[in-house]
Write a protein that holds these residues in place. Structure first.
Motif, PDB file in Angstrom:
ATOM      1  N   THR A 145       0.730  -1.082   0.083  1.00 35.25           N
ATOM      2  CA  THR A 145      -0.150  -0.035   0.021  1.00 35.25           C
ATOM      3  C   THR A 145       0.987   1.306  -0.006  1.00 35.25           C
ATOM      4  N   VAL A 146       2.098   1.176  -0.415  1.00 42.91           N
ATOM      5  CA  VAL A 146       2.904   2.419  -0.165  1.00 42.91           C
ATOM      6  C   VAL A 146       2.557   3.273  -1.250  1.00 42.91           C
ATOM      7  N   GLY A 147       2.397   4.574  -0.910  1.00 44.38           N
ATOM      8  CA  GLY A 147       1.809   5.521  -2.078  1.00 44.38           C
ATOM      9  C   GLY A 147       0.733   5.448  -2.700  1.00 44.38           C
ATOM     10  N   VAL A 148      -0.179   4.784  -2.112  1.00 47.48           N
ATOM     11  CA  VAL A 148      -1.662   4.672  -2.756  1.00 47.48           C
ATOM     12  C   VAL A 148      -2.655   5.584  -2.119  1.00 47.48           C
ATOM     13  N   ASP A 149      -3.425   5.894  -2.693  1.00 46.24           N
ATOM     14  CA  ASP A 149      -4.692   6.746  -2.133  1.00 46.24           C
ATOM     15  C   ASP A 149      -5.383   6.041  -1.094  1.00 46.24           C
ATOM     16  N   THR A 150      -6.172   6.720  -0.238  1.00 49.20           N
ATOM     17  CA  THR A 150      -6.867   6.139   0.837  1.00 49.20           C
ATOM     18  C   THR A 150      -7.987   5.083   0.401  1.00 49.20           C
ATOM     19  N   GLN A 151      -8.670   5.435  -0.783  1.00 50.35           N
ATOM     20  CA  GLN A 151      -9.581   4.439  -1.232  1.00 50.35           C
ATOM     21  C   GLN A 151      -9.002   3.238  -1.811  1.00 50.35           C
ATOM     22  N   SER A 152      -7.684   3.260  -2.403  1.00 51.04           N
ATOM     23  CA  SER A 152      -7.230   2.094  -2.778  1.00 51.04           C
ATOM     24  C   SER A 152      -6.768   1.167  -1.719  1.00 51.04           C
ATOM     25  N   ARG A 153      -6.306   2.034  -0.645  1.00 52.47           N
ATOM     26  CA  ARG A 153      -5.443   1.260   0.461  1.00 52.47           C
ATOM     27  C   ARG A 153      -6.789   0.441   0.877  1.00 52.47           C
ATOM     28  N   ASN A 154      -7.868   1.035   1.277  1.00 53.93           N
ATOM     29  CA  ASN A 154      -8.822   0.552   1.791  1.00 53.93           C
ATOM     30  C   ASN A 154      -9.367  -0.753   1.353  1.00 53.93           C
ATOM     31  N   LEU A 155      -9.510  -0.668  -0.140  1.00 53.52           N
ATOM     32  CA  LEU A 155      -9.910  -1.719  -1.025  1.00 53.52           C
ATOM     33  C   LEU A 155      -8.935  -3.066  -0.892  1.00 53.52           C
ATOM     34  N   ILE A 156      -7.556  -2.610  -0.804  1.00 55.12           N
ATOM     35  CA  ILE A 156      -6.784  -3.572  -0.829  1.00 55.12           C
ATOM     36  C   ILE A 156      -6.684  -4.233   0.693  1.00 55.12           C
ATOM     37  N   LEU A 157      -6.943  -3.595   1.701  1.00 55.12           N
ATOM     38  CA  LEU A 157      -6.912  -4.315   2.946  1.00 55.12           C
ATOM     39  C   LEU A 157      -8.033  -5.001   3.112  1.00 55.12           C
ATOM     40  N   GLN A 158      -9.067  -4.576   2.860  1.00 53.96           N
ATOM     41  CA  GLN A 158     -10.491  -5.346   2.884  1.00 53.96           C
ATOM     42  C   GLN A 158     -10.399  -6.627   2.161  1.00 53.96           C
ATOM     43  N   ASN A 159      -9.846  -6.788   0.999  1.00 53.53           N
ATOM     44  CA  ASN A 159      -9.854  -7.975   0.331  1.00 53.53           C
ATOM     45  C   ASN A 159      -8.959  -8.888   0.722  1.00 53.53           C
ATOM     46  N   ILE A 160      -7.812  -8.385   1.055  1.00 52.63           N
ATOM     47  CA  ILE A 160      -6.748  -9.506   1.822  1.00 52.63           C
ATOM     48  C   ILE A 160      -7.516 -10.125   2.941  1.00 52.63           C
ATOM     49  N   LYS A 161      -8.106  -9.483   3.614  1.00 54.87           N
ATOM     50  CA  LYS A 161      -8.625 -10.106   4.966  1.00 54.87           C
ATOM     51  C   LYS A 161      -9.867 -11.038   4.303  1.00 54.87           C
ATOM     52  N   ARG A 162     -10.482 -10.536   3.569  1.00 52.64           N
ATOM     53  CA  ARG A 162     -11.665 -11.429   3.032  1.00 52.64           C
ATOM     54  C   ARG A 162     -11.133 -12.726   2.253  1.00 52.64           C
ATOM     55  N   LEU A 163      -9.987 -12.668   1.401  1.00 57.47           N
ATOM     56  CA  LEU A 163      -9.551 -13.705   0.797  1.00 57.47           C
ATOM     57  C   LEU A 163      -9.104 -14.517   1.859  1.00 57.47           C
ATOM     58  N   ALA A 164      -8.184 -14.254   2.605  1.00 59.43           N
ATOM     59  CA  ALA A 164      -7.656 -15.013   3.750  1.00 59.43           C
ATOM     60  C   ALA A 164      -8.755 -16.017   4.573  1.00 59.43           C
ATOM     61  N   ALA A 165      -9.767 -15.261   4.909  1.00 59.23           N
ATOM     62  CA  ALA A 165     -10.708 -15.935   5.565  1.00 59.23           C
ATOM     63  C   ALA A 165     -11.484 -17.006   4.611  1.00 59.23           C
ATOM     64  N   GLU A 166     -11.767 -16.552   3.350  1.00 64.65           N
ATOM     65  CA  GLU A 166     -12.732 -17.249   2.622  1.00 64.65           C
ATOM     66  C   GLU A 166     -11.936 -18.423   1.775  1.00 64.65           C
ATOM     67  N   ASN A 167     -10.785 -18.286   1.579  1.00 60.48           N
ATOM     68  CA  ASN A 167     -10.079 -19.249   0.651  1.00 60.48           C
ATOM     69  C   ASN A 167      -8.890 -20.011   1.755  1.00 60.48           C
ATOM     70  N   GLU A 168      -9.059 -19.810   2.960  1.00 63.94           N
ATOM     71  CA  GLU A 168      -7.923 -20.187   3.851  1.00 63.94           C
ATOM     72  C   GLU A 168      -6.399 -20.009   3.106  1.00 63.94           C
ATOM     73  N   MET A 169      -6.327 -18.949   2.722  1.00 62.24           N
ATOM     74  CA  MET A 169      -5.059 -18.616   2.076  1.00 62.24           C
ATOM     75  C   MET A 169      -4.203 -17.787   3.410  1.00 62.24           C
ATOM     76  N   ALA A 170      -2.854 -18.471   3.389  1.00 57.33           N
ATOM     77  CA  ALA A 170      -1.907 -17.931   4.217  1.00 57.33           C
ATOM     78  C   ALA A 170      -1.494 -16.494   3.858  1.00 57.33           C
ATOM     79  N   VAL A 171      -1.089 -15.535   4.602  1.00 61.62           N
ATOM     80  CA  VAL A 171      -0.569 -14.319   3.919  1.00 61.62           C
ATOM     81  C   VAL A 171       0.519 -13.781   4.885  1.00 61.62           C
ATOM     82  N   VAL A 172       1.702 -13.280   4.176  1.00 62.14           N
ATOM     83  CA  VAL A 172       2.823 -12.741   5.107  1.00 62.14           C
ATOM     84  C   VAL A 172       2.957 -11.212   4.593  1.00 62.14           C
ATOM     85  N   TYR A 173       2.673 -10.241   5.397  1.00 61.29           N
ATOM     86  CA  TYR A 173       2.376  -9.023   5.079  1.00 61.29           C
ATOM     87  C   TYR A 173       3.571  -8.246   5.775  1.00 61.29           C
ATOM     88  N   THR A 174       4.565  -7.348   4.998  1.00 61.82           N
ATOM     89  CA  THR A 174       5.368  -6.528   5.567  1.00 61.82           C
ATOM     90  C   THR A 174       4.710  -4.998   5.411  1.00 61.82           C
TER      91      THR A 174
END
Length: 299
Positions: A145-174
């Motif tokens: 999310t470096v250098g992105v607008d607030t709306q894009s950051r919000n969409l990225i974070l929401q979808n990462i959380k949803r994908l991890a939960a729905e698809n049992e996808m492991a995520v490593v996030y820096t």
């Protein structure tokens, strides 16, 4: 790297945090099979990263700091390429691309020629879509999310959380954004100078934060206030933001407020605003890694 050891479970979002030069990107690069470690062992899905890199890559999605896109191709063409190199074909290919475009919010511009004309936020979202279009079991996100607008950051974070939960996808996030990590991650590890300082659930780390921080704004600047406050009983530190704004560290809220009132009375200082800051992951991070700037160091 020295003494870094962690495991990430299916459906878990794991934050890897540290100052510049701590070793985050090096660790991510080793996991992603882009660098060979000097020692130790990394296993993904039962496969050794050093001995079976091709098998490991089938499990991985990688979203690097720099956007790894083809700027003269459309969003759809980029996704077709990245899905194709992971072996996605036929009906699955169309389905995965449709999903990735929806996740990234790029359906309306999917076939516009040349991603080079996308905004920074759109390129970041397409970069994320390219990393997950093949439905990886482990998604590696290096400061997405470096250098992105607030709306894009919000969409990225929401979808990462949803994908991890729905698809049992492991995520490593820096990330360098501690508030992001506190909201998004289940557990975090904080590393510095290639060593792991702590690894625990976010809630446990925040609960462990020592002391209280009080932010205060003076009605008028005072040359004597900072020095007098720093010497006051019960105050463990004072950070000056400008000539009127300070952050005061104290062992507990009661002693910190008492010191502020006492010093203000002796120096004829009036407060314009005062706020007790709740414990946060950022506070834990600074307590462990220090307040010194790390400008110019690697990642």
């Amino acid at each position: 790297m020295d003494g870094i050891s962690f495991a990430v479970n299916a459906g878990e979002i794991f934050g890897l945090l540290g100052p510049n030069g701590a070793g985050k990107t090096t660790a991510i690069s080793v996991i992603a099979t882009l660098l060979r470690g000097d020692g130790g062992k990394v296993c993904i899905g039962g496969h050794d990263v050093a001995r079976e890199p091709s098998r490991v890559r089938q499990w991985l999605g990688f979203v690097p700091q720099e956007t790894g896109l083809f700027p003269m191709m459309s969003a759809r063409e980029n996704l077709e390429y990245f899905a194709g190199i992971q072996g996605v074909r036929g009906r699955d290919l169309k389905l995965r691309i449709s999903e990735a475009l929806e996740i990234s919010g790029l359906q309306s511009v999917a076939d516009k020629p040349r991603a080079i004309y996308f905004s920074g936020g759109m390129r970041r979202r397409l970069n994320l879509a390219a990393g997950l279009v093949h439905r990886p079991r482990l998604l590696l996100l290096d400061e997405p999310t470096v250098g992105v607008d607030t709306q894009s950051r919000n969409l990225i974070l929401q979808n990462i959380k949803r994908l991890a939960a729905e698809n049992e996808m492991a995520v490593v996030y820096t990330t360098h954004y501690m508030e992001e990590a506190e909201i998004l991650c289940d557990r975090v590890a904080i590393i510095d100078h290639g060593r792991m300082l702590v690894c625990d659930e976010v809630a446990h780390l925040v609960a462990s934060a020592s002391g209280t921080t009080i932010e205060v704004t003076l009605a008028d600047p005072s040359d004597e206030f900072e020095a007098a406050l720093a010497a006051a009983p019960g105050v463990s530190g004072v950070t000056r933001h400008d000539d009127r704004r300070y952050a005061v560290q104290s062992a507990d809220q009661e002693r910190g407020l008492a010191a502020l009132v006492s010093v203000a009375g002796r120096n004829n200082v009036t407060f314009e605003a005062l706020r007790v800051v709740r414990p946060s992951l950022e506070q834990v991070f600074l307590e462990l890694t220090g307040y010194e700037l790390r400008d110019g160091e690697g990642r």
